[in-house]
Design an enzyme around this catalytic site. Structure first.
Site, short mmCIF file in Angstrom:
data_model
loop_
_atom_site.label_atom_id
_atom_site.label_comp_id
_atom_site.label_asym_id
_atom_site.label_seq_id
_atom_site.Cartn_x
_atom_site.Cartn_y
_atom_site.Cartn_z
N CYS A 142 0.83 -1.21 0.00
CA CYS A 142 0.00 0.00 0.00
C CYS A 142 0.87 1.26 0.00
O CYS A 142 1.65 1.46 -0.91
CB CYS A 142 -0.99 -0.03 1.16
SG CYS A 142 -2.35 1.16 0.91
N LYS A 163 -11.67 8.58 -1.86
CA LYS A 163 -10.94 7.41 -1.39
C LYS A 163 -11.34 6.17 -2.19
O LYS A 163 -12.51 5.96 -2.49
CB LYS A 163 -11.24 7.18 0.10
CG LYS A 163 -10.50 6.00 0.70
CD LYS A 163 -10.83 5.84 2.18
CE LYS A 163 -10.06 4.69 2.79
NZ LYS A 163 -10.36 4.52 4.24
N HIS A 235 -4.14 -4.43 0.04
CA HIS A 235 -4.04 -4.99 1.39
C HIS A 235 -4.57 -6.42 1.42
O HIS A 235 -5.63 -6.70 2.00
CB HIS A 235 -4.87 -4.15 2.38
CG HIS A 235 -4.26 -2.83 2.74
ND1 HIS A 235 -3.21 -2.71 3.62
CD2 HIS A 235 -4.57 -1.58 2.33
CE1 HIS A 235 -2.90 -1.42 3.76
NE2 HIS A 235 -3.71 -0.72 2.99
N GLU A 237 -3.58 -8.62 3.21
CA GLU A 237 -3.53 -9.09 4.61
C GLU A 237 -4.78 -8.73 5.41
O GLU A 237 -4.97 -9.24 6.53
CB GLU A 237 -2.30 -8.51 5.31
CG GLU A 237 -2.41 -7.07 5.79
CD GLU A 237 -2.17 -6.03 4.69
OE1 GLU A 237 -2.18 -4.81 5.01
OE2 GLU A 237 -2.00 -6.43 3.52
N ARG A 249 -15.18 4.13 11.09
CA ARG A 249 -14.29 5.12 11.71
C ARG A 249 -14.32 6.43 10.95
O ARG A 249 -14.44 7.52 11.55
CB ARG A 249 -12.87 4.55 11.74
CG ARG A 249 -11.81 5.50 12.29
CD ARG A 249 -10.43 5.08 11.77
NE ARG A 249 -10.35 5.22 10.31
CZ ARG A 249 -9.41 4.63 9.57
NH1 ARG A 249 -8.52 3.83 10.13
NH2 ARG A 249 -9.38 4.82 8.25
#
Length: 302
Positions: A142, A163, A235, A237, A249
């Site tokens: 990333c 985003k 990502h 992971e 969030r």
């Protein structure tokens, strides 16, 4: 794979609950093999979570691995206790005294800041320079991949209007590469970022090869021609609920962020997401460890 790490690390208990074999140091010392030495430069604020996610994927191999967690010496963490860092992490200065078979550089929530304005940028550049001679293969993830491409090859990042968040399908750009061995024709990679790359910038660099790209997410996996550096913009992971937690969030902070694409069933945030990238993630990390680290590193490299 037996992972050799500090037995007091909180990630150990989580991994053992998942029946992942974590080897205590005294038992590892009785095995007459040289473990692969892997450094994880963890730039994420949620260090314990990232540790568990990465160690879980590194465990999907019969190889023995000795892991060293690395922190920025000149950066004060706002989310992780200093005593925790001192107990479980080494600093960049300690890193420089060693050699590693492989290294991972994680993402960081600093994408919208110019590289040179990140308070640990010079220290990270030192680590990237060190890795070129002292680490056999480095995997940049990333923001880490954007940082590595910029510092090592002069590839700039570009801001996105909104985003990029969600699960995006990818296709291989090369017919045969060990890193992609066993992959399906199309495969998912979670993305969570505010910046992107331009394919034309990468194609101009004779030392880089594009391994995978997405119609929606752009170029996603790149490697150097000498196989010493791997760059992944996403990502793999991430846990099943990581994107959901990030979305909640950001909404609580009043940020105007899009709903993660291809994630919540029927785009309903009240429905539980499911992971459909887990097998790709395990295969990717197993291939990296086997073909780019274990099979290539000289026995006496370290």
């Amino acid at each position: 794979m037996p992972i050799k790490i500090n037995s007091d690390l909180p990630a150990v208990a989580n991994l053992e609950k998942e029946n992942i074999f974590v080897m205590p140091e005294n038992r590892a010392s009785k095995q007459d093999i040289r473990p692969l030495k892997i450094a994880i430069v963890n730039l994420m604020p949620t260090k314990e979570t990232t540790e568990t996610q990465l160690l879980r994927l590194l465990a999907n191999s019969p190889l023995q691995i000795e892991v060293s967690l690395v922190r920025m010496e000149n950066h004060t963490s706002k989310n992780t206790d200093e005593q925790y860092l001192e107990k479980f992490y080494i600093t960049s200065n300690e890193l420089y005294n060693k050699k590693f078979d492989g290294m991972l550089v994680t993402g960081a929530p600093v994408e919208q800041i110019p590289f040179e304005d990140v308070d640990y940028w010079n220290e990270l550049c030192g680590i990237m320079d060190y890795a070129k001679k002292n680490v056999f293969s480095t995997l940049y993830l990333c923001w880490g991949s954007f940082a590595g491409l910029y510092h090592l090859y002069g590839i700039p990042k570009y801001p996105l209007e909104r985003k990029m968040s969600g699960i995006f399908m990818n296709q291989r750009c090369v017919k045969a590469d060990p890193l992609m061995r066993g992959f399906d024709d199309t495969f998912p990679i979670p993305q969570s970022r505010h910046t992107t790359l331009k394919k034309e910038d990468i194609l101009k660099c004779k030392d880089l090869i594009i391994l995978a790209e997405s119609a929606e997410a752009g170029v996603t996996i790149i490697k150097s021609k000498d196989n010493r550096e791997i760059f992944m913009t996403g990502h793999l992971e991430y846990d099943t609920l990581t994107l959901a937690e990030e979305y909640y969030r950001d909404i609580e902070k009043g940020m105007n962020v899009p709903l993660p694409k291809n994630y919540f069933p029927t785009n309903n945030i009240n429905r539980m997401p499911t992971s459909y990238w887990r097998s790709t993630a395990h295969l990717f990390y197993s291939n990296w460890l086997n073909y780019y680290v274990y099979q290539e590193t000289p026995y006496n490299f370290v």
